[in-house]
Design a protein around this motif. Structure first.
Motif, PDB file in Angstrom:
ATOM      1  N   MET A  40       6.199  50.613   3.301  1.00 17.17           N
ATOM      2  CA  MET A  40       5.813  51.455   2.175  1.00 17.17           C
ATOM      3  C   MET A  40       6.459  50.886   0.919  1.00 17.17           C
ATOM      4  SD  MET A  40       6.291  55.578   1.745  1.00 17.17           S
ATOM      5  CE  MET A  40       4.905  56.002   2.809  1.00 17.17           C
ATOM      6  N   LEU A  41       5.622  50.632  -0.091  1.00 17.70           N
ATOM      7  CA  LEU A  41       6.110  50.127  -1.372  1.00 17.70           C
ATOM      8  C   LEU A  41       5.915  51.220  -2.414  1.00 17.70           C
ATOM      9  CD1 LEU A  41       4.559  46.533  -1.355  1.00 17.70           C
ATOM     10  CD2 LEU A  41       6.782  47.276  -0.451  1.00 17.70           C
ATOM     11  N   VAL A  42       6.974  51.569  -3.126  1.00 13.39           N
ATOM     12  CA  VAL A  42       6.925  52.607  -4.149  1.00 13.39           C
ATOM     13  C   VAL A  42       7.094  51.940  -5.499  1.00 13.39           C
ATOM     14  CG1 VAL A  42       7.930  54.764  -4.993  1.00 13.39           C
ATOM     15  CG2 VAL A  42       7.935  54.260  -2.528  1.00 13.39           C
ATOM     16  N   GLY A  43       6.095  52.136  -6.372  1.00 14.19           N
ATOM     17  CA  GLY A  43       6.162  51.442  -7.651  1.00 14.19           C
ATOM     18  C   GLY A  43       5.347  52.108  -8.740  1.00 14.19           C
ATOM     19  N   HIS A  44       4.741  51.270  -9.574  1.00 17.69           N
ATOM     20  CA  HIS A  44       4.150  51.697 -10.839  1.00 17.69           C
ATOM     21  C   HIS A  44       2.731  51.159 -10.996  1.00 17.69           C
ATOM     22  CE1 HIS A  44       8.373  52.520 -11.905  1.00 17.69           C
ATOM     23  NE2 HIS A  44       8.608  51.392 -11.273  1.00 17.69           N
ATOM     24  N   GLU A  45       2.011  51.780 -11.913  1.00 21.59           N
ATOM     25  CA  GLU A  45       0.699  51.295 -12.329  1.00 21.59           C
ATOM     26  C   GLU A  45       0.872  50.498 -13.617  1.00 21.59           C
ATOM     27  OE1 GLU A  45      -2.629  51.285 -11.274  1.00 21.59           O
ATOM     28  OE2 GLU A  45      -1.620  51.700  -9.421  1.00 21.59           O
ATOM     29  N   PRO A  46       0.102  49.473 -13.831  1.00 22.96           N
ATOM     30  CA  PRO A  46      -1.049  49.031 -13.045  1.00 22.96           C
ATOM     31  C   PRO A  46      -0.699  48.057 -11.914  1.00 22.96           C
ATOM     32  CG  PRO A  46      -0.962  47.744 -15.048  1.00 22.96           C
ATOM     33  CD  PRO A  46       0.191  48.741 -15.109  1.00 22.96           C
ATOM     34  N   LEU A  47       0.578  47.805 -11.695  1.00 25.49           N
ATOM     35  CA  LEU A  47       1.002  46.814 -10.699  1.00 25.49           C
ATOM     36  C   LEU A  47       0.450  47.110  -9.303  1.00 25.49           C
ATOM     37  CD1 LEU A  47       2.656  44.298  -9.953  1.00 25.49           C
ATOM     38  CD2 LEU A  47       4.628  45.816  -9.621  1.00 25.49           C
ATOM     39  N   LEU A  48       0.496  48.365  -8.872  1.00 29.87           N
ATOM     40  CA  LEU A  48       0.044  48.686  -7.512  1.00 29.87           C
ATOM     41  C   LEU A  48      -1.457  48.478  -7.333  1.00 29.87           C
ATOM     42  CD1 LEU A  48       2.224  51.825  -6.733  1.00 29.87           C
ATOM     43  CD2 LEU A  48       2.556  49.484  -5.914  1.00 29.87           C
ATOM     44  N   SER A  49      -2.261  48.907  -8.301  1.00 32.79           N
ATOM     45  CA  SER A  49      -3.708  48.704  -8.161  1.00 32.79           C
ATOM     46  C   SER A  49      -4.069  47.227  -8.290  1.00 32.79           C
ATOM     47  CB  SER A  49      -4.493  49.565  -9.157  1.00 32.79           C
ATOM     48  OG  SER A  49      -4.102  49.308 -10.471  1.00 32.79           O
ATOM     49  N   GLN A  50      -3.320  46.476  -9.078  1.00 31.26           N
ATOM     50  CA  GLN A  50      -3.541  45.025  -9.167  1.00 31.26           C
ATOM     51  C   GLN A  50      -3.215  44.368  -7.827  1.00 31.26           C
ATOM     52  OE1 GLN A  50      -0.965  44.100 -12.462  1.00 31.26           O
ATOM     53  NE2 GLN A  50      -2.516  44.598 -13.989  1.00 31.26           N
ATOM     54  N   THR A  51      -2.149  44.827  -7.197  1.00 29.91           N
ATOM     55  CA  THR A  51      -1.770  44.303  -5.879  1.00 29.91           C
ATOM     56  C   THR A  51      -2.840  44.646  -4.848  1.00 29.91           C
ATOM     57  OG1 THR A  51       0.576  44.497  -6.429  1.00 29.91           O
ATOM     58  CG2 THR A  51       0.006  44.353  -4.084  1.00 29.91           C
ATOM     59  N   ALA A  52      -3.323  45.884  -4.865  1.00 28.78           N
ATOM     60  CA  ALA A  52      -4.377  46.295  -3.933  1.00 28.78           C
ATOM     61  C   ALA A  52      -5.623  45.445  -4.132  1.00 28.78           C
ATOM     62  CB  ALA A  52      -4.702  47.776  -4.128  1.00 28.78           C
ATOM     63  N   ALA A  53      -6.009  45.209  -5.382  1.00 26.75           N
ATOM     64  CA  ALA A  53      -7.189  44.378  -5.661  1.00 26.75           C
ATOM     65  C   ALA A  53      -6.996  42.974  -5.109  1.00 26.75           C
ATOM     66  CB  ALA A  53      -7.459  44.339  -7.165  1.00 26.75           C
ATOM     67  N   LEU A  54      -5.818  42.408  -5.308  1.00 26.29           N
ATOM     68  CA  LEU A  54      -5.528  41.058  -4.799  1.00 26.29           C
ATOM     69  C   LEU A  54      -5.608  41.029  -3.278  1.00 26.29           C
ATOM     70  CD1 LEU A  54      -4.645  38.141  -5.486  1.00 26.29           C
ATOM     71  CD2 LEU A  54      -2.277  38.953  -5.407  1.00 26.29           C
ATOM     72  N   MET A 110       0.032  45.101  10.619  1.00 23.44           N
ATOM     73  CA  MET A 110       0.913  45.803   9.707  1.00 23.44           C
ATOM     74  C   MET A 110       0.091  46.744   8.831  1.00 23.44           C
ATOM     75  SD  MET A 110       2.901  44.390   6.310  1.00 23.44           S
ATOM     76  CE  MET A 110       4.326  43.611   6.976  1.00 23.44           C
ATOM     77  N   GLU A 111       0.593  47.944   8.642  1.00 26.52           N
ATOM     78  CA  GLU A 111      -0.015  48.841   7.663  1.00 26.52           C
ATOM     79  C   GLU A 111       0.843  48.795   6.403  1.00 26.52           C
ATOM     80  OE1 GLU A 111      -2.562  52.152  10.056  1.00 26.52           O
ATOM     81  OE2 GLU A 111      -0.559  52.731   9.397  1.00 26.52           O
ATOM     82  N   ILE A 112       0.152  48.755   5.275  1.00 21.56           N
ATOM     83  CA  ILE A 112       0.824  48.720   3.970  1.00 21.56           C
ATOM     84  C   ILE A 112       0.491  50.011   3.248  1.00 21.56           C
ATOM     85  CG2 ILE A 112       0.972  47.543   1.744  1.00 21.56           C
ATOM     86  CD1 ILE A 112      -0.072  45.011   3.232  1.00 21.56           C
ATOM     87  N   TYR A 113       1.529  50.717   2.830  1.00 18.76           N
ATOM     88  CA  TYR A 113       1.359  51.932   2.046  1.00 18.76           C
ATOM     89  C   TYR A 113       1.836  51.648   0.631  1.00 18.76           C
ATOM     90  CZ  TYR A 113       1.343  53.872   6.756  1.00 18.76           C
ATOM     91  OH  TYR A 113       1.078  54.121   8.084  1.00 18.76           O
ATOM     92  N   LEU A 114       0.942  51.763  -0.340  1.00 18.51           N
ATOM     93  CA  LEU A 114       1.290  51.582  -1.742  1.00 18.51           C
ATOM     94  C   LEU A 114       1.357  52.968  -2.378  1.00 18.51           C
ATOM     95  CD1 LEU A 114      -1.119  48.619  -2.645  1.00 18.51           C
ATOM     96  CD2 LEU A 114       1.290  48.494  -1.974  1.00 18.51           C
ATOM     97  N   VAL A 115       2.526  53.351  -2.858  1.00 15.01           N
ATOM     98  CA  VAL A 115       2.740  54.689  -3.411  1.00 15.01           C
ATOM     99  C   VAL A 115       3.179  54.591  -4.865  1.00 15.01           C
ATOM    100  CG1 VAL A 115       4.032  56.859  -3.194  1.00 15.01           C
ATOM    101  CG2 VAL A 115       3.464  55.540  -1.136  1.00 15.01           C
ATOM    102  N   ARG A 116       2.452  55.300  -5.721  1.00 18.56           N
ATOM    103  CA  ARG A 116       2.862  55.377  -7.120  1.00 18.56           C
ATOM    104  C   ARG A 116       3.880  56.507  -7.266  1.00 18.56           C
ATOM    105  NH1 ARG A 116      -0.710  56.672 -12.528  1.00 18.56           N
ATOM    106  NH2 ARG A 116       0.991  56.299 -13.998  1.00 18.56           N
ATOM    107  N   HIS A 117       4.888  56.274  -8.075  1.00 17.81           N
ATOM    108  CA  HIS A 117       5.917  57.297  -8.293  1.00 17.81           C
ATOM    109  C   HIS A 117       5.291  58.601  -8.784  1.00 17.81           C
ATOM    110  CE1 HIS A 117       5.718  57.191 -12.686  1.00 17.81           C
ATOM    111  NE2 HIS A 117       5.578  55.874 -12.563  1.00 17.81           N
ATOM    112  N   ALA A 118       6.001  59.691  -8.595  1.00 13.93           N
ATOM    113  CA  ALA A 118       5.538  61.005  -9.042  1.00 13.93           C
ATOM    114  C   ALA A 118       5.746  61.162 -10.550  1.00 13.93           C
ATOM    115  CB  ALA A 118       6.298  62.089  -8.280  1.00 13.93           C
ATOM    116  N   GLU A 119       5.288  62.288 -11.079  1.00 12.96           N
ATOM    117  CA  GLU A 119       5.386  62.562 -12.516  1.00 12.96           C
ATOM    118  C   GLU A 119       6.848  62.519 -12.989  1.00 12.96           C
ATOM    119  OE1 GLU A 119       3.110  65.883 -14.578  1.00 12.96           O
ATOM    120  OE2 GLU A 119       5.182  66.629 -14.634  1.00 12.96           O
TER     121      GLU A 119
END
Length: 170
Positions: free
Chosen positions: A104-118, A1-10
């Motif tokens: 593909m998961l679309v969300g917010h910081e710092p949640l996405l980078s915390q998820t990536a670190a985990l 599985m490929e996981i794409y973590l995307v932070r929302h735009a401005e």
């Protein structure tokens, strides 16, 4: 599985009388996300499912992505991608969809980078800029960390070196 973590735009700035959950994308944010989505399309990103935070700015970002890379995908919202959620909750969401080839998961910081670190088994990962997409591949063996594939910063060149996204331990 490929996981794409995307932070929302401005999105529009927080203002008195404006609920955080209803903040919408700016014109600049929409335009930047359309370009980022087009680059992902050229990279052949085709998620089987796009799941977004229920907040307006994330839903709008997911809709722009859907138009470019996810016309065949299912789009849904999940509160586990809301800003007050935890990385463990996002990982739980991923485990519930583990039979998909890509998500593909679309969300917010710092949640996405915390998820990536985990997922990567790291202490910390550099925060994702608005409109950025981080691609990871989980390992098949339980307990093994995910593998970093690439980071597509909004408006920047693709980064394929994991060293550039990890935060050095001080």
């Amino acid at each position: 599985m490929e996981i794409y973590l995307v932070r929302h735009a401005e999105a529009v700035e927080q203002a008195e009388g404006l609920e955080d959950s209803t903040r919408w994308l700016t014109k600049k944010g929409r335009k930047a996300m359309q370009k980022a989505a087009s680059r992902l399309h050229k990279k052949r990103v085709r998620p089987d499912q796009i799941i977004t935070s229920p907040l307006t700015r994330a839903v709008q970002t997911a809709e722009l992505l859907m138009a470019e890379v996810g016309s065949h995908a299912e789009l849904s919202a999940d509160s586990r991608l809301a800003p007050e959620s935890t990385a463990d909750q996002v990982v739980e969401l991923l485990h519930s969809r583990q039979k998909l080839k890509s998500i593909m998961l679309v969300g917010h910081e710092p949640l996405l980078s915390q998820t990536a670190a985990l997922l990567l088994g790291k202490e910390q990962v550099a925060g994702l800029g608005k409109g950025s997409c981080l691609c990871l591949e989980p390992r098949l063996k339980p307990g093994k960390p995910a593998r970093f594939l690439w980071l597509a910063p909004a408006g920047g060149k693709l980064i394929s070196s994991v060293k550039k996204v990890l935060v050095p331990v001080q």
